[in-house]
Design an enzyme around this catalytic site. Structure first.
Site, mmCIF file in Angstrom:
data_model
loop_
_atom_site.group_PDB
_atom_site.id
_atom_site.type_symbol
_atom_site.label_atom_id
_atom_site.label_comp_id
_atom_site.label_asym_id
_atom_site.label_seq_id
_atom_site.Cartn_x
_atom_site.Cartn_y
_atom_site.Cartn_z
ATOM 1 C CB THR A 341 -0.919 0.006 1.235
ATOM 2 O OG1 THR A 341 -0.140 -0.310 2.387
ATOM 3 C CG2 THR A 341 -2.026 -0.996 1.089
ATOM 4 C CG ASP A 342 -0.025 4.008 -2.531
ATOM 5 O OD1 ASP A 342 0.957 3.526 -3.087
ATOM 6 O OD2 ASP A 342 -1.171 3.986 -3.021
ATOM 7 C CB SER A 358 -0.796 9.562 3.739
ATOM 8 O OG SER A 358 -1.314 9.710 2.453
ATOM 9 N NE ARG A 359 5.512 4.686 2.394
ATOM 10 C CZ ARG A 359 4.904 3.564 2.739
ATOM 11 N NH1 ARG A 359 3.985 3.051 1.953
ATOM 12 N NH2 ARG A 359 5.214 2.953 3.852
ATOM 13 C CB VAL A 360 -0.155 9.031 -2.619
ATOM 14 C CG1 VAL A 360 -0.688 9.682 -3.869
ATOM 15 C CG2 VAL A 360 0.657 7.806 -2.965
#
Ligand SMILES: Nc1ncnc2c1ncn2[C@@H]1O[C@H](COP(=O)(O)OP(=O)(O)OP(=O)(O)O)[C@@H](O)[C@H]1O
Ligand SMILES: [Mg+2]
Length: 503
Positions: A341-342, A358-360
């Protein structure tokens, strides 16, 4: 008078004509026999032509999927109960893969992994069928995630913001509120046009009923689909549920819509798959899971995407849920899912801001929120560290005491009741109140009252804030000052409990 022989002649002539008109055609059918059956899986021999993931139909009408192809026999996962199937029963190959109904007819419905209604309503009027397993969108068909998906939870939207098309894992121990976060995110879509698909895998019937009731009461059920593989459903159906739900969601993504897919939860999905695999005598790997457990989850979650404009520009945001044991996120399935997941929202039992990322989504956060949330994470982390000291009764200086008092108010603001997602304007107002120290003079136990009053207060005193959308830029200085003044007035009025508040 006609004799019996004449009657017979006429009858024969009539029926010869009738049979002559019948369009008879040869049909090739592959028929095998069940060699072994039990616990949701069957071994079928005599079907050498079967292909992987082909749908088989048993004599009792129950369907199954060929998931294991051996030289002598094939292993088949049943998508229904084993009653009526015995050793020696006939199984037919269909030459097709499993497909489910998709489209608007499903909106507002509760169905199982094959699209059979579970809500007691009429059968789903099938217009279009789509295969449950589909390849993920190719790289060229994808675009950058640009718009936020607001969950209405201040702690998520301000510190771990999600974007439309992102995959964010919700992870935590039993009973920490994982489902609650996902359900609040679904409920918050009542004020957007996002379609929500909730897939329940291996959940108790009562929990599923609560989720459905909550969405029907507070959310937009006419834009939601519930795909349910309860704990007592056949393991094959539980295993298929997230794929079916994903196919139903993809249909809308392909038509340019934004879709939110919640998968509750993949730990139970992994357990169902392990059960099937062990029964099919596949070699067990780490923690007895089969070797392809990572692959089955990655090929599911890769289907979440933000599509390029020439592909309609739709998006599929996935919120898979994973359960940990005693907070250990380094176990096999949690680490797998974290790497697919991101980012993750880690519950311990409140959202652990330090371990959640949260990478995005950060790039998609509404600019007006971004400017306010920047310092929040730091202030909060600093407070948590200082608070640990004061637990031992340490004397602290005035400045530290202020930081701690301020931090306690941040925490009180972030602690949000269920089923009450906040609109963007309310979030902006709350964060302004925190950053301007408006709440520092409000007693801790009155912060909840402040938040509750805000919803009605804002339209009256700051209507511009109610109209904010996710593209709104930083508040103008004038607006900011007016908001702060208004918030101070509200804080003053809630700071002292009035007699009407008391029960
Ligand atoms: N923000 C909240 N405020 C108050 N109560 C909450 C909140 N979030 C969750 N709860 C309560 O916590 C309990 C557990 O929540 P939930 O069922 O969502 O947890 P879970 O992690 O999904 O549990 P499980 O592991 O059993 O699936 C529920 O009774 C729910 O009502
Ligand atoms: Mg749950």
């Amino acid at each position: 008078m006609p004799t019996l022989a004449d009657d017979l002649q006429t009858w024969l002539a009539q029926n010869r004509g009738r049979i002559g008109k019948l369009a008879l055609e040869p049909r090739l059918e592959h028929i095998g026999r069940v060699a072994r059956i039990g616990d949701g899986v069957a071994t079928v021999s005599g079907l050498p032509e079967t292909r992987l993931d082909e749908l088989l139909v048993f004599e009792s009408g129950v369907r199954g999927l060929a998931v294991d192809l051996g030289e002598q026999a094939i292993g088949c996962v049943l998508l229904g109960n084993t009653g009526g199937i015995a050793a020696g029963s006939i199984a037919r190959g269909t030459g097709e893969v499993a497909r489910v109904p998709v489209g608007d007819v499903l909106l507002g419905r509760v169905v199982d992994a094959l699209g059979v209604p579970l809500d007691g309503g009429a059968p789903v009027a099938v217009e279009t069928l789509a295969p449950v397993e589909q390849p993920a969108p190719a790289i060229v068909d994808r675009a950058l995630v640009t718009r936020p998906l607001e969950t209405g939870l201040l702690v998520v939207d301000s510190m771990v913001p999600l974007g439309r098309g992102q995959r964010e894992l919700i992870i935590g121990d039993r009973g920490t509120g994982k489902t609650a976060i996902a359900v609040d995110a679904i409920i918050n879509q009542r004020s957007t046009d996002v379609i929500c698909v909730y897939a329940a895998v291996g959940q108790k019937g009562s929990s599923v009923a609560q989720v459905i009731a909550a969405v029907r009461r507070y959310g937009a059920p006419e834009r939601s689909i519930f795909v349910i593989g309860e704990a007592d459903a056949a393991p094959g159906l539980q295993w298929l549920t997230p794929y079916s739900a994903c196919t139903m969601a993809e249909h809308f993504m392909g038509r340019g819509r934004d879709v939110l897919l919640v998968i509750d939860d993949l730990t139970k999905h992994a357990a169902a798959y392990r059960q099937i695999s062990l029964l099919l005598r596949r070699p067990p790997g780490r923690e007895a899971y089969p070797g392809d457990i990572f692959y089955i989850h990655s090929r599911l979650l890769e289907r979440a995407a933000k599509l390029a404009p020439e592909r309609g520009g739709g998006s599929l945001t996935a919120l898979p849920i994973a359960e940990t044991q005693a907070g250990i996120i380094s176990a096999y399935i949690p680490t797998n899912l974290i790497s697919i997941t991101d980012g993750q929202i880690y519950l311990d039992p409140a959202v652990d801001v330090g371990k959640s990322v949260s990478r995005v989504g950060g790039k998609t956060q509404a600019p007006v929120l971004q400017s306010l949330a920047e310092s929040l994470r730091l202030d909060y982390a600093q407070f948590l560290e200082l608070e640990v000291f004061t637990r031992f009764g340490t004397m602290v200086d005035e400045r530290t005491r202020k930081v701690i008092e301020h931090g306690r108010r941040i925490r009180a603001v972030l602690r949000q009741p269920q089923f009450a997602p906040l609109a963007l304007g309310e979030q902006v107002a709350l964060l302004t109140a925190v950053s301007e120290g408006v709440l520092d003079d409000v007693p801790l136990d009155r912060v909840d009252v402040f938040r509750e009053c805000l919803g009605a207060w804002l339209p009256e005193h700051c209507p511009e804030l109610v109209a904010l959308d996710d593209r709104a830029t930083k508040l103008s200085e004038d607006m900011h000052d007016r908001l702060t003044t208004t918030l101070r007035a509200l804080a003053g009025s809630v700071a002292m409990p009035t007699t009407t508040d008391r029960p």
